[in-house]
Motif scaffolding. Sequence first.
Motif, PDB file in Angstrom:
ATOM      1  N   LEU A  85      31.902  32.663  42.332  1.00 18.89           N
ATOM      2  CA  LEU A  85      31.494  33.864  41.602  1.00 18.89           C
ATOM      3  C   LEU A  85      31.207  33.596  40.122  1.00 18.89           C
ATOM      4  O   LEU A  85      30.244  34.122  39.568  1.00 18.89           O
ATOM      5  N   PHE A  86      32.045  32.789  39.481  1.00 21.94           N
ATOM      6  CA  PHE A  86      31.903  32.613  38.028  1.00 21.94           C
ATOM      7  C   PHE A  86      31.757  31.158  37.589  1.00 21.94           C
ATOM      8  O   PHE A  86      31.872  30.848  36.413  1.00 21.94           O
ATOM      9  N   CYS A  87      31.584  30.236  38.543  1.00 21.83           N
ATOM     10  CA  CYS A  87      31.425  28.822  38.164  1.00 21.83           C
ATOM     11  C   CYS A  87      30.515  28.148  39.181  1.00 21.83           C
ATOM     12  O   CYS A  87      30.135  28.754  40.176  1.00 21.83           O
ATOM     13  N   GLY A  88      30.209  26.870  38.936  1.00 25.55           N
ATOM     14  CA  GLY A  88      29.270  26.167  39.809  1.00 25.55           C
ATOM     15  C   GLY A  88      29.937  25.442  40.967  1.00 25.55           C
ATOM     16  O   GLY A  88      29.277  24.694  41.703  1.00 25.55           O
ATOM     17  N   THR A 127      33.772  54.899  50.404  1.00 22.57           N
ATOM     18  CA  THR A 127      34.068  55.293  49.031  1.00 22.57           C
ATOM     19  C   THR A 127      33.346  54.398  48.022  1.00 22.57           C
ATOM     20  O   THR A 127      32.713  54.881  47.095  1.00 22.57           O
ATOM     21  N   ARG A 128      33.486  53.091  48.220  1.00 21.13           N
ATOM     22  CA  ARG A 128      32.988  52.168  47.210  1.00 21.13           C
ATOM     23  C   ARG A 128      32.860  50.761  47.762  1.00 21.13           C
ATOM     24  O   ARG A 128      33.425  50.445  48.811  1.00 21.13           O
ATOM     25  N   ALA A 129      32.134  49.929  47.040  1.00 20.72           N
ATOM     26  CA  ALA A 129      32.144  48.490  47.296  1.00 20.72           C
ATOM     27  C   ALA A 129      32.146  47.829  45.928  1.00 20.72           C
ATOM     28  O   ALA A 129      31.380  48.239  45.046  1.00 20.72           O
ATOM     29  N   HIS A 130      33.027  46.889  45.748  1.00 25.05           N
ATOM     30  CA  HIS A 130      33.039  46.214  44.448  1.00 25.05           C
ATOM     31  C   HIS A 130      33.137  44.709  44.595  1.00 25.05           C
ATOM     32  O   HIS A 130      33.575  44.190  45.617  1.00 25.05           O
ATOM     33  N   MET A 131      32.711  44.014  43.528  1.00 29.73           N
ATOM     34  CA  MET A 131      32.730  42.547  43.509  1.00 29.73           C
ATOM     35  C   MET A 131      34.079  42.090  42.972  1.00 29.73           C
ATOM     36  O   MET A 131      34.625  42.690  42.051  1.00 29.73           O
ATOM     37  N   GLU A 132      34.595  41.020  43.523  1.00 29.14           N
ATOM     38  CA  GLU A 132      35.813  40.420  42.976  1.00 29.14           C
ATOM     39  C   GLU A 132      35.921  38.984  43.449  1.00 29.14           C
ATOM     40  O   GLU A 132      35.154  38.540  44.301  1.00 29.14           O
ATOM     41  N   GLU A 133      36.865  38.249  42.845  1.00 27.86           N
ATOM     42  CA  GLU A 133      37.017  36.854  43.255  1.00 27.86           C
ATOM     43  C   GLU A 133      38.178  36.734  44.241  1.00 27.86           C
ATOM     44  O   GLU A 133      39.138  37.485  44.186  1.00 27.86           O
TER      45      GLU A 133
END
Length: 535
Positions: free
Chosen positions: A56-59, A150-156
């Motif tokens: 998500l936040f690195c290669g 209700t929702r969908a969210h991004m997380e690690e």
Amino acid sequence: MTPPEPSTPSTPSAPTTPSETDAPDTIEVGLDGHADGWELVVGLEVHVELATATKLFCGCANEFGQEPNTNVCPVCLGLPGALPVLNELVVEYALRVGEAFHFDVPAQSVFARKNYFYPDMPKNFQTSQYDEPICLGGHLDVDGVRITITRAHMEEDTGKTTHVGGGGRIHDADFSLVDYNRAGVPLLEIVSEPDIRSSEQAKAYASELRATLEAIGVSDVKMEEGSMRVDANVSVRRRGSDGFGTRTETKNVNSIRSLGRAIEYERARQIEVLEAGGRVVQETRHWNENDGQTHSMRSKEEAYDYRYFPEPDLVPVAPTPEMRAAVRAAMPELPAARRDRLVAAWAITERDAAALLGTPGLADYAEAAVSALEALEALEALAVDGARGGSPRDIVNWVNGEIAGHLNETGSSPAALSLAPAALAELVGLVAAGTISRNQAKDVLGEALADGRRPARIVTDRGLAQVSDESSLGSVIDGILAANADAVAEYRAGDDKARKKKRGFFMGEAMKALAGQGNPQVLNRLLDEKLEGNG
Ligand code: ADP
Ligand code: MG
Ligand code: ZN
């Protein structure tokens, strides 16, 4: 995580914070009801690992099953000074989910830190989304009932802990191992409203959700490998009441079937507690596949325990209109449309189409086999009198029957089968051409699944080919009728019932003489002709 609770027995149910006091989800229930008087209420939280090449936040590579702690770097290990960079593909995948489930996508969404300590989370916080998720207010129609999402969210994702010794449980383990390869893998958490009212409906919702995620290509949705994880929030209430009962959240459900079992177990357990005059404790529970029960794991955290705050190292996410338009334009066919198409094109039942879509990869497999069947021009050349060409329906019968059974037994996936779709088409062709019977085909299929040989090869190796040749079959029948002249006379004199019985006898004798390899259609026709005296 919840702070340690005081151990005095009088305190646990006493409200300790304002948000518990005004929580609307506890109702009083009578003591004398029984199961029929209860209604089940379920909401599902689904975590989906996204099938991106990198985290998500690195290669770092996002790969399952690698050597532990090889896909790691300062960012996903949370080393001081390392800064996250958002993977654009994750946003695109979230937008696909937004389209597929009819979500609103606000102009911007915000990452937040969810603070808690656990050894599998090296940063001591999980970068997630909280009050401004990327998707809000979607829905999924399941068997004609609309379930609000209700929702969908991004997380690690977090890393993975393995407890060694003491039966694999943390309390009595000798030591624990941590693998950070999964730390920082992109997840979408998709949370439904408590709209679900039966375990069947929960299974159908999870199955349709999975098929949709598969169709839009955002995840490999393998529940066994944890790339789709379903947590079941379950409560019960008196039929006819408006409020909700206290819920439990059950984790570690590894298949759609287990989801149904876990919900049924919780339903029964909660009803029993309530009918005995007790209260359901709001807690996280663990489904144990082996004993078929849920077990208390920990008391449920409340949001305030996590000290959420906006992630200072990331800017808000604001997908451009171009990005959203591109995603919309590229939306593939979704499961409902695909089922309708297959029902119409292949003349199969809704139920068959639903079964194909209910296992990841199975509909793709069937479509590939049908294409191969259509390409089998040799089919016509092979066909003998009385045999029709194989149909898509034949393919579907094999796929939903023997092949689905094999997948269930072995836990394999359609793409990994040693029987390629074209080989299944070949098998269907061999049956349609009358080269082998359906029963023989079952054996051939079993061997092909076991060792990967092509069906035509197995037929040759085993000398299985059916005898369809009219003159050989005709002389076998002549011999049998001659040797059983009495029976033939009785047949001719008999009523329908007697004739049917004798006919069965002649067929049995013929098959015996042919060691089971006579073509039944041709035999039947020849037998009729000869018994009616014109053969
Ligand atoms: P949390 O973040 O603590 O898990 P949420 O409010 O996000 O709590 O709800 C999580 C899930 O629980 C949702 O899927 C929701 O539909 C479900 N849920 C909430 N209340 C109930 C209830 N009383 N019975 C069954 N499910 C519920
Ligand atoms: Mg939750
Ligand atoms: Zn990394």
